[in-house]
Motif scaffolding. Structure first.
Motif, mmCIF file in Angstrom:
data_model
loop_
_atom_site.group_PDB
_atom_site.id
_atom_site.type_symbol
_atom_site.label_atom_id
_atom_site.label_comp_id
_atom_site.label_asym_id
_atom_site.label_seq_id
_atom_site.Cartn_x
_atom_site.Cartn_y
_atom_site.Cartn_z
ATOM 1 N N SER A 30 7.093 18.919 54.113
ATOM 2 C CA SER A 30 6.175 17.795 54.322
ATOM 3 C C SER A 30 4.842 18.224 54.946
ATOM 4 O O SER A 30 4.044 17.371 55.329
ATOM 5 C CB SER A 30 6.833 16.738 55.219
ATOM 6 N N HIS A 31 4.613 19.541 55.056
ATOM 7 C CA HIS A 31 3.384 19.994 55.717
ATOM 8 C C HIS A 31 2.158 19.596 54.887
ATOM 9 O O HIS A 31 2.217 19.477 53.663
ATOM 10 C CB HIS A 31 3.410 21.506 55.948
ATOM 11 N N ASP A 32 1.059 19.368 55.603
ATOM 12 C CA ASP A 32 -0.170 18.945 54.932
ATOM 13 C C ASP A 32 -1.367 19.694 55.524
ATOM 14 O O ASP A 32 -1.187 20.706 56.216
ATOM 15 C CB ASP A 32 -0.355 17.428 55.059
ATOM 16 N N ALA A 33 -2.561 19.182 55.267
ATOM 17 C CA ALA A 33 -3.784 19.864 55.688
ATOM 18 C C ALA A 33 -3.917 19.992 57.202
ATOM 19 O O ALA A 33 -4.680 20.832 57.693
ATOM 20 C CB ALA A 33 -5.004 19.132 55.126
ATOM 21 N N THR A 34 -3.177 19.178 57.954
ATOM 22 C CA THR A 34 -3.271 19.277 59.416
ATOM 23 C C THR A 34 -2.764 20.636 59.912
ATOM 24 O O THR A 34 -3.147 21.078 60.994
ATOM 25 C CB THR A 34 -2.471 18.154 60.113
ATOM 26 N N TRP A 35 -1.918 21.305 59.131
ATOM 27 C CA TRP A 35 -1.433 22.634 59.514
ATOM 28 C C TRP A 35 -2.575 23.647 59.544
ATOM 29 O O TRP A 35 -2.463 24.690 60.194
ATOM 30 C CB TRP A 35 -0.346 23.102 58.536
ATOM 31 N N LYS A 40 -1.600 29.342 64.693
ATOM 32 C CA LYS A 40 -0.407 29.295 65.543
ATOM 33 C C LYS A 40 0.695 28.445 64.932
ATOM 34 O O LYS A 40 1.879 28.699 65.159
ATOM 35 C CB LYS A 40 -0.767 28.768 66.929
ATOM 36 N N ILE A 41 0.302 27.452 64.164
ATOM 37 C CA ILE A 41 1.302 26.583 63.527
ATOM 38 C C ILE A 41 2.114 27.380 62.511
ATOM 39 O O ILE A 41 3.353 27.351 62.513
ATOM 40 C CB ILE A 41 0.615 25.370 62.844
ATOM 41 N N THR A 62 4.186 32.346 55.405
ATOM 42 C CA THR A 62 3.096 33.287 55.687
ATOM 43 C C THR A 62 2.102 33.366 54.538
ATOM 44 O O THR A 62 0.906 33.549 54.770
ATOM 45 C CB THR A 62 3.627 34.696 56.014
ATOM 46 N N VAL A 63 2.594 33.250 53.325
ATOM 47 C CA VAL A 63 1.676 33.248 52.173
ATOM 48 C C VAL A 63 0.686 32.095 52.296
ATOM 49 O O VAL A 63 -0.530 32.256 52.133
ATOM 50 C CB VAL A 63 2.456 33.149 50.838
ATOM 51 N N ALA A 64 1.214 30.906 52.599
ATOM 52 C CA ALA A 64 0.357 29.726 52.764
ATOM 53 C C ALA A 64 -0.583 29.899 53.950
ATOM 54 O O ALA A 64 -1.767 29.553 53.887
ATOM 55 C CB ALA A 64 1.217 28.479 52.945
ATOM 56 N N GLY A 65 -0.059 30.436 55.040
ATOM 57 C CA GLY A 65 -0.873 30.629 56.230
ATOM 58 C C GLY A 65 -2.010 31.605 56.018
ATOM 59 O O GLY A 65 -3.135 31.385 56.488
ATOM 60 N N LEU A 66 -1.731 32.683 55.302
ATOM 61 C CA LEU A 66 -2.762 33.705 55.079
ATOM 62 C C LEU A 66 -3.831 33.248 54.085
ATOM 63 O O LEU A 66 -4.918 33.821 54.046
ATOM 64 C CB LEU A 66 -2.109 35.013 54.615
ATOM 65 N N ASP A 72 -5.625 36.914 60.009
ATOM 66 C CA ASP A 72 -4.664 36.785 61.095
ATOM 67 C C ASP A 72 -3.605 37.875 60.990
ATOM 68 O O ASP A 72 -2.719 37.819 60.124
ATOM 69 C CB ASP A 72 -3.998 35.402 61.069
ATOM 70 N N HIS A 73 -3.682 38.855 61.873
ATOM 71 C CA HIS A 73 -2.791 40.010 61.729
ATOM 72 C C HIS A 73 -1.354 39.684 62.136
ATOM 73 O O HIS A 73 -0.413 40.314 61.678
ATOM 74 C CB HIS A 73 -3.339 41.224 62.494
ATOM 75 N N ARG A 74 -1.150 38.662 62.988
ATOM 76 C CA ARG A 74 0.220 38.270 63.343
ATOM 77 C C ARG A 74 0.950 37.701 62.136
ATOM 78 O O ARG A 74 2.122 38.021 61.896
ATOM 79 C CB ARG A 74 0.183 37.243 64.480
ATOM 80 N N LEU A 75 0.274 36.869 61.361
ATOM 81 C CA LEU A 75 0.875 36.347 60.137
ATOM 82 C C LEU A 75 1.170 37.475 59.152
ATOM 83 O O LEU A 75 2.198 37.461 58.469
ATOM 84 C CB LEU A 75 -0.048 35.310 59.484
ATOM 85 N N ALA A 76 0.254 38.437 59.076
ATOM 86 C CA ALA A 76 0.461 39.576 58.176
ATOM 87 C C ALA A 76 1.676 40.386 58.607
ATOM 88 O O ALA A 76 2.460 40.861 57.766
ATOM 89 C CB ALA A 76 -0.785 40.448 58.140
#
Length: 204
Positions: A30-35, A40-41, A62-66, A72-76
């Protein structure tokens, strides 16, 4: 509602869902643009998935986050760990090598990179490749330990020293890690307690 408030609310929801795959999956679906208000989310969501042993879910997060936070090296790091846990050590190794070459030589990055070489060493069929990965694994763990003094890379250095035939070095580092862990346990190490205690046991 400000973006900071949105971020906090989502992170609180993720904290509540971290022990439930069903709840975490529902939040993700259910995630949306607010993420997109904060990396950090995505970091929190990916960590929750990894902690639950859901490497494929963590990879998708992580794909979506990157896509939103390319640098963001933490996500990587988390994406590489997800790749390693889902049976793609070569891809994980390449991603972590890219991070290290870009200047991210912190304990976590080098430790994860070393871990992928350990995986590749264990999977290698060719003896020459096996020796190369074992050597690189030891070198990376040792460098990370010498520069950080961390018990995580320290105990892995001791283990890989033993596999590399460096028994004296393995004993010396294990003894050092034992002392570090005993000192940490004498203090209030909070959420680290499990890992410090487990590392102490391994050093012994």
């Amino acid at each position: 509602m400000g973006s900071k408030t949105c971020t906090n609310l989502i992170i609180e929801a993720l904290n509540s869902a971290k022990d439930s795959l069903h709840s975490l999956t529902e939040l993700w679906q259910s995630h949306d643009a607010t993420w997109e208000s904060s990396p950090k989310i995505y970091q929190q969501a990916a960590k929750a998935a990894l902690d639950l042993g859901e490497g494929f879910l963590a990879y998708d997060i992580t794909v979506a986050g990157l896509k939103c936070f390319k640098s963001d090296h933490r996500l990587a790091q988390m994406q590489a760990l997800a790749l390693a846990r889902t049976g793609s050590p070569e891809a994980a190794n390449a991603a972590l090598r890219k991070l290290a070459d870009a200047g991210h030589k912190d304990e976590e990055t080098l430790g994860l990179l070393a871990r992928t070489h350990k995986d590749l060493w264990q999977l290698a069929i060719d003896e020459k490749d096996a020796k190369r990965h074992l050597k690189e694994c030891f070198k990376l763990y040792h460098h990370a330990y010498r520069t950080s003094g961390g018990y995580y890379t320290g105990i892995n250095t001791a283990t890989m020293s033993l596999f590399s035939g460096k028994r004296s070095l393995a004993r010396r580092i294990a003894s050092d890690i034992q002392a570090i862990c005993e000192e940490r346990l004498a203090e209030d190490c909070g959420a680290e307690y499990y890992w410090v205690a487990a590392t102490l046991a391994e050093s012994l």
